[in-house]
Design a protein around this motif. Structure first.
Motif, mmCIF file in Angstrom:
data_model
loop_
_atom_site.group_PDB
_atom_site.id
_atom_site.type_symbol
_atom_site.label_atom_id
_atom_site.label_comp_id
_atom_site.label_asym_id
_atom_site.label_seq_id
_atom_site.Cartn_x
_atom_site.Cartn_y
_atom_site.Cartn_z
ATOM 1 N N MET A 1 -12.523 -3.283 4.323
ATOM 2 C CA MET A 1 -11.431 -3.849 4.134
ATOM 3 C C MET A 1 -11.239 -5.202 4.857
ATOM 4 O O MET A 1 -11.654 -5.402 6.006
ATOM 5 C CB MET A 1 -10.223 -2.961 4.409
ATOM 6 C CG MET A 1 -9.128 -3.603 4.205
ATOM 7 S SD MET A 1 -7.318 -3.093 4.755
ATOM 8 C CE MET A 1 -7.281 -1.559 4.673
ATOM 9 N N ALA A 3 -8.856 -8.287 6.094
ATOM 10 C CA ALA A 3 -7.337 -8.747 6.164
ATOM 11 C C ALA A 3 -7.001 -9.900 5.444
ATOM 12 O O ALA A 3 -7.706 -10.821 5.015
ATOM 13 C CB ALA A 3 -7.039 -9.275 7.640
ATOM 14 N N ARG A 4 -5.761 -9.818 4.858
ATOM 15 C CA ARG A 4 -5.465 -10.919 3.831
ATOM 16 C C ARG A 4 -4.943 -11.990 4.667
ATOM 17 O O ARG A 4 -5.036 -13.338 4.209
ATOM 18 C CB ARG A 4 -3.806 -10.320 3.189
ATOM 19 C CG ARG A 4 -4.288 -9.324 2.270
ATOM 20 C CD ARG A 4 -2.596 -8.759 1.752
ATOM 21 N NE ARG A 4 -2.933 -7.740 0.779
ATOM 22 C CZ ARG A 4 -1.943 -6.825 0.465
ATOM 23 N NH1 ARG A 4 -0.818 -6.760 1.027
ATOM 24 N NH2 ARG A 4 -2.178 -5.916 -0.705
ATOM 25 N N CYS A 50 0.421 2.876 9.865
ATOM 26 C CA CYS A 50 -0.374 1.732 10.147
ATOM 27 C C CYS A 50 -1.654 2.084 11.249
ATOM 28 O O CYS A 50 -1.612 2.642 12.283
ATOM 29 C CB CYS A 50 0.653 0.818 11.398
ATOM 30 S SG CYS A 50 -0.473 -0.764 11.986
ATOM 31 N N ASN A 141 0.910 -5.528 10.176
ATOM 32 C CA ASN A 141 -0.409 -4.827 10.083
ATOM 33 C C ASN A 141 -0.698 -4.444 8.496
ATOM 34 O O ASN A 141 -1.656 -4.458 7.860
ATOM 35 C CB ASN A 141 -0.702 -3.974 10.970
ATOM 36 C CG ASN A 141 -1.135 -4.678 12.451
ATOM 37 O OD1 ASN A 141 -1.503 -5.760 12.440
ATOM 38 N ND2 ASN A 141 -0.920 -3.724 13.505
ATOM 39 N N VAL A 142 0.462 -3.666 8.117
ATOM 40 C CA VAL A 142 0.247 -3.012 6.883
ATOM 41 C C VAL A 142 0.382 -4.159 5.715
ATOM 42 O O VAL A 142 -0.522 -4.114 4.868
ATOM 43 C CB VAL A 142 1.418 -1.875 6.668
ATOM 44 C CG1 VAL A 142 1.456 -1.435 5.138
ATOM 45 C CG2 VAL A 142 0.953 -0.949 7.561
ATOM 46 N N THR A 144 -0.505 -7.171 5.648
ATOM 47 C CA THR A 144 -1.507 -8.144 5.915
ATOM 48 C C THR A 144 -2.909 -7.314 5.818
ATOM 49 O O THR A 144 -3.876 -7.804 5.886
ATOM 50 C CB THR A 144 -1.592 -8.992 6.998
ATOM 51 O OG1 THR A 144 -1.680 -8.206 8.232
ATOM 52 C CG2 THR A 144 -0.564 -9.920 6.975
ATOM 53 N N GLN A 145 -2.751 -6.053 5.470
ATOM 54 C CA GLN A 145 -4.096 -5.070 5.489
ATOM 55 C C GLN A 145 -4.964 -5.315 6.763
ATOM 56 O O GLN A 145 -6.113 -5.580 6.272
ATOM 57 C CB GLN A 145 -4.629 -5.304 4.286
ATOM 58 C CG GLN A 145 -3.630 -4.530 2.925
ATOM 59 C CD GLN A 145 -4.650 -4.762 1.465
ATOM 60 O OE1 GLN A 145 -5.670 -5.336 1.432
ATOM 61 N NE2 GLN A 145 -4.047 -3.887 0.744
ATOM 62 N N GLN A 146 -4.492 -5.290 7.812
ATOM 63 C CA GLN A 146 -5.405 -5.354 8.911
ATOM 64 C C GLN A 146 -6.393 -4.209 9.094
ATOM 65 O O GLN A 146 -5.854 -2.927 8.896
ATOM 66 C CB GLN A 146 -4.624 -5.661 10.290
ATOM 67 C CG GLN A 146 -3.727 -6.717 10.330
ATOM 68 C CD GLN A 146 -4.667 -7.965 10.058
ATOM 69 O OE1 GLN A 146 -5.543 -8.301 10.842
ATOM 70 N NE2 GLN A 146 -4.043 -8.835 9.265
ATOM 71 N N PRO A 147 -7.654 -4.401 9.222
ATOM 72 C CA PRO A 147 -8.518 -3.317 9.476
ATOM 73 C C PRO A 147 -8.625 -2.627 10.460
ATOM 74 O O PRO A 147 -8.271 -3.133 11.480
ATOM 75 C CB PRO A 147 -9.812 -3.891 8.860
ATOM 76 C CG PRO A 147 -9.908 -5.213 9.292
ATOM 77 C CD PRO A 147 -8.488 -5.631 9.058
#
Length: 157
Positions: A1, A3-4, A50, A141-142, A144-147
């Motif tokens: 994944m 991050a955005r 998260c 974090n959710v 922006t999809q932080q791994p």
């Protein structure tokens, strides 16, 4: 994944994170045990899904000597016998403050009263800051999809 957005190098997010972290540090200065704050942050992060914060707070708890039993049971703290009454009050307040949409009236008075039996007004304010802070981090974090998975204890302070 992937991050955005990068929370630290994006000019807008980087500026926000810098100021937000500075403000959130006030919760550390009023005598609430670090373990209580970390358990609270772990529980809120579990509720919010998260992964970055679950990874961080579970590893930081272990790094600071917290037992695997207490770390692993925080998701079921109501049935667990390994938490103090003060920790339980903080966890209850954190859950109520996180699930505000689930309780039509927000945080119930009995939850606040229970927390006030264990914490001073200054400490209650710090708990509010910590609960609001971790909820904000979870959403950043959710969104922006932080791994998650690569956190090293102490990495972010």
């Amino acid at each position: 994944m992937n991050a955005r957005l990068d929370l630290f190098t994006n000019p807008v997010l980087g500026k926000f994170v810098k100021h937000f972290n500075a403000g959130a540090r006030v919760a550390m200065d009023v005598g609430i045990p670090l373990a209580t704050l970390e358990l609270l942050e772990l529980r809120v992060s579990q509720i919010n899904g998260c992964a970055v914060c679950v990874d961080m707070h579970s590893k930081d708890l272990a790094h600071h000597g917290e037992t695997a039993v207490r770390i692993n049971l925080v998701a079921a703290w109501r049935e667990a016998t390994v938490y103090t009454d003060a920790e339980r009050a903080a966890l209850e307040l954190a859950e109520a403050g996180t699930r505000i949409a689930d309780g039509a009236g927000g945080v119930p008075d009995d939850v606040w009263l229970n927390a006030s039996k264990h914490y001073s007004e200054e400490q209650l304010a710090a708990l509010v800051v910590a609960i609001a802070g971790i909820n904000t981090w979870n959403r950043l974090n959710v969104l922006t999809q932080q791994p998650a998975g690569d956190y090293v204890p102490g990495q972010w302070g």
